[in-house]
Write an enzyme that holds these catalytic residues in place. Structure first.
Site, PDB file in Angstrom:
ATOM      1  N   GLU A 209       0.889  -1.173   0.000  1.00  0.00           N
ATOM      2  CA  GLU A 209       0.000   0.000   0.000  1.00  0.00           C
ATOM      3  C   GLU A 209       0.916   1.208   0.000  1.00  0.00           C
ATOM      4  O   GLU A 209       1.557   1.518   0.999  1.00  0.00           O
ATOM      5  CB  GLU A 209      -0.918  -0.044   1.225  1.00  0.00           C
ATOM      6  CG  GLU A 209      -2.031   0.982   1.198  1.00  0.00           C
ATOM      7  CD  GLU A 209      -1.585   2.305   1.768  1.00  0.00           C
ATOM      8  OE1 GLU A 209      -1.182   3.190   0.953  1.00  0.00           O
ATOM      9  OE2 GLU A 209      -1.615   2.476   2.979  1.00  0.00           O
ATOM     10  N   CYS A 243      -1.738   8.585   3.651  1.00  0.00           N
ATOM     11  CA  CYS A 243      -1.486   8.061   2.304  1.00  0.00           C
ATOM     12  C   CYS A 243      -2.653   8.321   1.367  1.00  0.00           C
ATOM     13  O   CYS A 243      -2.463   8.443   0.160  1.00  0.00           O
ATOM     14  CB  CYS A 243      -1.190   6.563   2.366  1.00  0.00           C
ATOM     15  SG  CYS A 243      -2.538   5.582   3.078  1.00  0.00           S
TER      16      CYS A 243
END
Length: 469
Positions: A209, A243
């Site tokens: 990720e 993120c």
């Protein structure tokens, strides 16, 4: 670490089939670990950041607990054998096929500093539900939190079930090179490549990720005030150190000023002051603060329109114990600037203007695929156009980031923003081996049909019968 990995692998092999009761027990202990220490964990994060809102940490704990509880509630259903169809004529004579979701073994999880609870315990939920043993590498950038979590995990779990390791980049590199049965990493694309390269030496499968530059598209029909409120609320989470945080906004040229006005008003209402405001999260350290300042200074030097949101005109030089920078808009920054080349990871937002929606699509497709795409439009045709002509890890329509909170949705990136998923059933499957099991009937159809050597007329007739369009 090698010895710890071997201990976990030996324990995994000795255990054999991992019962639903064992999985639920481990998930329960992870839930209790976080819930029972919901007062101590925020203190550690506040120490690491210099100032991190207690409420934001509690929200992170809530989201993480939901991942664990979601897995605990459904693990028995997820574990069930998945029957598959057997073609004729095998099915007629009693042959059967199924998929059994088997634990992979020992899973390595590399967490981050910005959400050190969620990026470790959310994938842990899937790994434990799948029946694995787990070793967690905690981020050295948040040392107080890492120490607290390592201590709590050691109290809740035997080291052969779940264990933590701490240390700097050299420990992270050694960790990535271990022969895990699966490796899950959350972080930057640059480090993700190093992790994947190290894992490839052992052919270890990876879930990555990796974040990136997540765009926001505000269509002309959108409610500008509502869009501004939702975008800036998302950007305020951890002061943009997320993120999935919106990285740049694309708004129609003739709606720019209205959007900036609404966004500035709402941000000023959330944060009437910044420096002494406990609700306004600090940048994690001085290095990252200087990185963000360099983006702003480079843009100013290039003559770009830079607009700070600083309601009371506070001075941000000479800060002690915390590292803050005002929420700042950088309007129509060129692609040659670092702020358009690197993930911002802070309270800065680029605003790009457009005349036609197709310009937004072309721009997004000309750049690395993002982790998140945020569409603001009430028009279904516009939503469909943007969904059909772009690629991203996930999409949120008329909000930002919240798709990642839906446990029944897969969470992960694509291309430069990552690969694989965790959360929910998709996470369970990521940390499981889908083992194909075929059970043959007692009747030997190959022999009866003549499709075994020595071949003859019966084989010719059988093959002529089954080979069709």
């Amino acid at each position: 670490m090698k010895a710890l990995l071997q201990k976990q692998r030996d324990a995994f092999v000795a255990e054999g089939f991992v019962s639903a009761e064992a999985r639920v027990d481990r998930l329960d202990r992870a839930i209790s670990l976080l819930h029972d220490n919901r007062d101590a964990i925020p203190d550690a994060l506040d120490q690491d950041f210099g100032n991190r809102s207690r409420h934001q940490t509690l929200m992170e704990l809530y989201a993480t607990l939901e991942s664990l509880k979601h897995a605990k509630k459904r693990v028995r259903r997820w574990m069930k054998r998945d029957k598959r169809k057997v073609p004729l004529p095998l099915a007629l004579v009693g042959a059967k096929a199924r998929v059994e979701y088997q634990p992979k073994g020992v899973v390595g999880i590399l967490g981050t500093w910005n959400f050190p609870i969620n990026t470790t315990f959310s994938p842990l939920a899937g790994a434990l539900a799948a029946g694995n043993r787990v070793i967690i590498k905690l981020s050295e950038v948040a040392p107080a939190t890492a120490a607290r979590i390592a201590d709590l995990v050691a109290r809740a779990f035997d080291e052969t079930e779940v264990a933590c390791v701490t240390g700097g980049p050299e420990v992270g590199a050694a960790f990535s090179s271990l022969p895990f049965d699966h490796l899950c990493f959350t972080g930057s694309p640059a480090v993700g490549k190093l992790v994947m390269r190290a894992a490839s030496e052992n052919l270890t499968p990876v879930t990555l990720e990796l974040g990136g530059k997540s765009p926001v598209i505000i269509a002309r029909d959108a409610d500008l005030e509502d869009a501004a409120v939702r975008i800036m609320t998302g950007k305020a989470l951890n002061s943009g150190q997320a993120c999935l945080g919106p990285d740049y906004i694309m708004v129609a040229e003739d709606q720019l000023e209205d959007f900036v006005r609404h966004a500035t008003k709402w941000t000023s209402e959330m944060f009437p002051t910044l420096l002494d405001n406990v609700d306004c999260c600090s940048v994690i350290n001085e290095r990252h603060l200087e990185r963000l300042r360099s983006y702003v200074e480079e843009a100013r030097s290039a003559g770009v329109d830079v607009r700070e949101i600083n309601p009371t005109g506070e001075q941000f030089s000479g800060q002690e114990g915390a590292y803050k920078i005002p929420f700042t808009f950088v309007v129509d920054a060129g692609d040659d600037l670092k702020i358009m080349q690197e993930e911002i990871f802070g309270p800065l937002l680029v605003i790009k203007t457009y005349e036609r929606l197709e310009e937004c699509i072309a721009y997004i497709n000309a750049h690395p695929r993002p982790l998140g795409l945020y569409i603001f439009s009430r028009d279904k045709a516009t939503q469909r156009q943007l969904l059909d002509h772009t690629v991203s890890g996930g999409v949120c329509v008329n909000d930002v980031m919240l798709h990642a909170s839906i446990e029944d949705l897969p969470f992960g990136g694509v291309g430069n923003s990552g690969m694989g998923h965790y959360r929910g059933f998709n996470g369970f499957k990521s940390f499981s081996h889908a083992r194909a099991v075929f059970k043959q009937s007692r009747l030997n159809l190959q022999r009866l049909s003549g499709t075994v050597p020595p071949y003859g007329d019966r084989a010719d007739k059988a093959l002529a019968h089954i080979i069709r369009k």
